[in-house]
Design a protein around this motif. Structure first.
Motif, PDB file in Angstrom:
ATOM      1  N   ASP A 258       0.868  -1.259   0.062  1.00  0.00           N
ATOM      2  CA  ASP A 258      -0.016  -0.138  -0.057  1.00  0.00           C
ATOM      3  C   ASP A 258       0.832   1.350   0.012  1.00  0.00           C
ATOM      4  OD1 ASP A 258       0.952  -0.703   2.862  1.00  0.00           O
ATOM      5  OD2 ASP A 258      -0.310   1.157   3.195  1.00  0.00           O
ATOM      6  N   ARG A 259       2.165   1.115   0.130  1.00  0.00           N
ATOM      7  CA  ARG A 259       2.743   2.384   0.422  1.00  0.00           C
ATOM      8  C   ARG A 259       3.775   2.395  -0.878  1.00  0.00           C
ATOM      9  NH1 ARG A 259       5.893   3.133   5.762  1.00  0.00           N
ATOM     10  NH2 ARG A 259       6.203   5.240   4.741  1.00  0.00           N
TER      11      ARG A 259
ATOM     12  N   ASN B 138      -4.314   0.478  -3.232  1.00  0.00           N
ATOM     13  CA  ASN B 138      -4.726   1.937  -3.145  1.00  0.00           C
ATOM     14  C   ASN B 138      -6.300   1.767  -2.725  1.00  0.00           C
ATOM     15  OD1 ASN B 138      -4.899   4.641  -2.915  1.00  0.00           O
ATOM     16  ND2 ASN B 138      -4.522   4.625  -5.037  1.00  0.00           N
TER      17      ASN B 138
ATOM     18  N   GLU C  11      -8.178   3.780  -1.035  1.00  0.00           N
ATOM     19  CA  GLU C  11      -8.696   5.032  -1.115  1.00  0.00           C
ATOM     20  C   GLU C  11      -8.519   5.816  -2.254  1.00  0.00           C
ATOM     21  OE1 GLU C  11      -7.171   7.077   2.282  1.00  0.00           O
ATOM     22  OE2 GLU C  11      -7.867   5.659   3.761  1.00  0.00           O
ATOM     23  N   LYS C  12      -8.089   5.333  -3.009  1.00  0.00           N
ATOM     24  CA  LYS C  12      -7.918   5.711  -4.753  1.00  0.00           C
ATOM     25  C   LYS C  12      -7.031   6.958  -4.452  1.00  0.00           C
ATOM     26  CE  LYS C  12     -11.613   3.072  -6.287  1.00  0.00           C
ATOM     27  NZ  LYS C  12     -13.001   3.338  -7.247  1.00  0.00           N
ATOM     28  N   THR C  13      -5.932   7.100  -3.890  1.00  0.00           N
ATOM     29  CA  THR C  13      -5.494   8.255  -3.630  1.00  0.00           C
ATOM     30  C   THR C  13      -4.597   8.596  -4.739  1.00  0.00           C
ATOM     31  OG1 THR C  13      -5.081   7.588  -1.301  1.00  0.00           O
ATOM     32  CG2 THR C  13      -3.626   9.502  -2.030  1.00  0.00           C
ATOM     33  N   LYS C  14      -4.244  10.027  -5.330  1.00  0.00           N
ATOM     34  CA  LYS C  14      -3.564  10.523  -6.308  1.00  0.00           C
ATOM     35  C   LYS C  14      -2.207  10.434  -5.562  1.00  0.00           C
ATOM     36  CE  LYS C  14      -7.168  10.659  -9.022  1.00  0.00           C
ATOM     37  NZ  LYS C  14      -7.202   9.713 -10.320  1.00  0.00           N
ATOM     38  N   HIS C  15      -1.162  10.253  -6.511  1.00  0.00           N
ATOM     39  CA  HIS C  15       0.153  10.605  -6.048  1.00  0.00           C
ATOM     40  C   HIS C  15       0.990  11.411  -6.996  1.00  0.00           C
ATOM     41  CE1 HIS C  15       2.471   8.039  -8.601  1.00  0.00           C
ATOM     42  NE2 HIS C  15       1.414   7.273  -8.755  1.00  0.00           N
TER      43      HIS C  15
ATOM     44  N   GLU D 102      -2.418  -1.543 -10.501  1.00  0.00           N
ATOM     45  CA  GLU D 102      -3.072  -0.727  -8.994  1.00  0.00           C
ATOM     46  C   GLU D 102      -4.376  -1.259  -8.931  1.00  0.00           C
ATOM     47  OE1 GLU D 102      -4.712   3.706  -8.144  1.00  0.00           O
ATOM     48  OE2 GLU D 102      -2.931   3.660  -9.330  1.00  0.00           O
TER      49      GLU D 102
ATOM     50  N   SER E 183      -7.881  -1.389  -5.920  1.00  0.00           N
ATOM     51  CA  SER E 183      -8.399  -0.789  -4.602  1.00  0.00           C
ATOM     52  C   SER E 183      -9.103  -1.771  -3.803  1.00  0.00           C
ATOM     53  CB  SER E 183      -9.584   0.467  -5.004  1.00  0.00           C
ATOM     54  OG  SER E 183     -10.564  -0.184  -5.890  1.00  0.00           O
TER      55      SER E 183
END
Length: 229
Positions: free
Chosen positions: A181-182, A201, A203-207, A216, A218
């Motif tokens: 996850d990181r 991911n 929370e479907k975080t943008k990076h 990827e 979720s």
């Protein structure tokens, strides 16, 4: 691409560490006589813990210092007169007993174990992580567990991945995949070592990192359809 070695991060990938940590933290402080402002204390604990783990991953602090310092800082900030060594000891004893699985974790591990080998690669304290796996329902499906404390290096250090690779029954870079996850530890470490990676991911975080994962997802259940393609 056919994979036969699945290298999973543990916390917040297979085990819901945030929920386990929250429950354990509250129970330990209550056992030491703290009843008020538990949510505030836990929020501050998370901040200090992240700061100290970041320092550890950069080899700027030791594991022994981290264990106690995170409690010392919050007790000092909140004016709580409890020995941080005592709190740390109680917490590390209780944490392995407080295990919460991520959704679909048992299902996906069973499915993957029938198709290859599952290894755990985790930055953490060896005794705690091993006990948490034993207390989960995942232990029967896991072939080996590589922990930074035992190795002496932490993700994303390439030496941690070299250590982990030696623990596998058979290891070929082209048929191994890292799932975590990181981005800054799991995915970067995989890339540095020449492995394919899957970013979990939820929370479907943008990076905005300069590197990216090969895959990827979720939900852990997506691994089945991803590997069948």
């Amino acid at each position: 691409m056919a994979y036969d070695l699945f290298l999973f991060d543990l916390d917040d990938t297979l085990l819901d560490f945030k929920e386990s940590e929250r429950r354990c933290f509250a129970a330990v402080l209550q056992s030491l006589g703290v009843r008020d402002r538990l949510d505030e204390l836990y929020h501050q604990y998370q901040i200090e813990n992240r700061r100290l783990w970041a320092l550890f991953e950069e080899a700027k602090t030791s594991k022994e210092h981290l264990k106690v310092e995170r409690f010392r800082r919050i007790f000092e900030n909140f004016g709580i007169e409890i020995d941080p060594h005592k709190a740390s000891d109680h917490y590390l004893e209780a944490l392995p007993e407080t295990v919460v699985l991520m959704d679909h974790a048992e299902e996906i591990c069973k499915w993957l174990a029938e198709r290859g080998e599952i290894g755990i690669i985790t930055n953490g304290m060896h005794a705690v992580q091993i006990k948490r796996i034993e207390n989960s329902k995942l232990a029967p499906y896991i072939s080996f567990t590589s922990v930074s404390e035992e190795c002496g290096y932490a993700k994303p250090d390439i030496r941690f991945f070299e250590h982990s690779a030696k623990m596998a029954k058979k290891f070929h870079k082209e048929s191994a995949v890292v799932i975590g996850d990181r981005m800054e530890t799991d995915i970067l470490g995989a890339q540095n070592f020449g492995l394919r990676s899957c970013w979990f991911n939820p929370e479907k975080t943008k990076h905005n990192f300069s590197f990216k994962a090969d895959y990827e997802i979720s939900h852990l259940s997506e691994i089945q359809s991803l590997l069948k393609r």
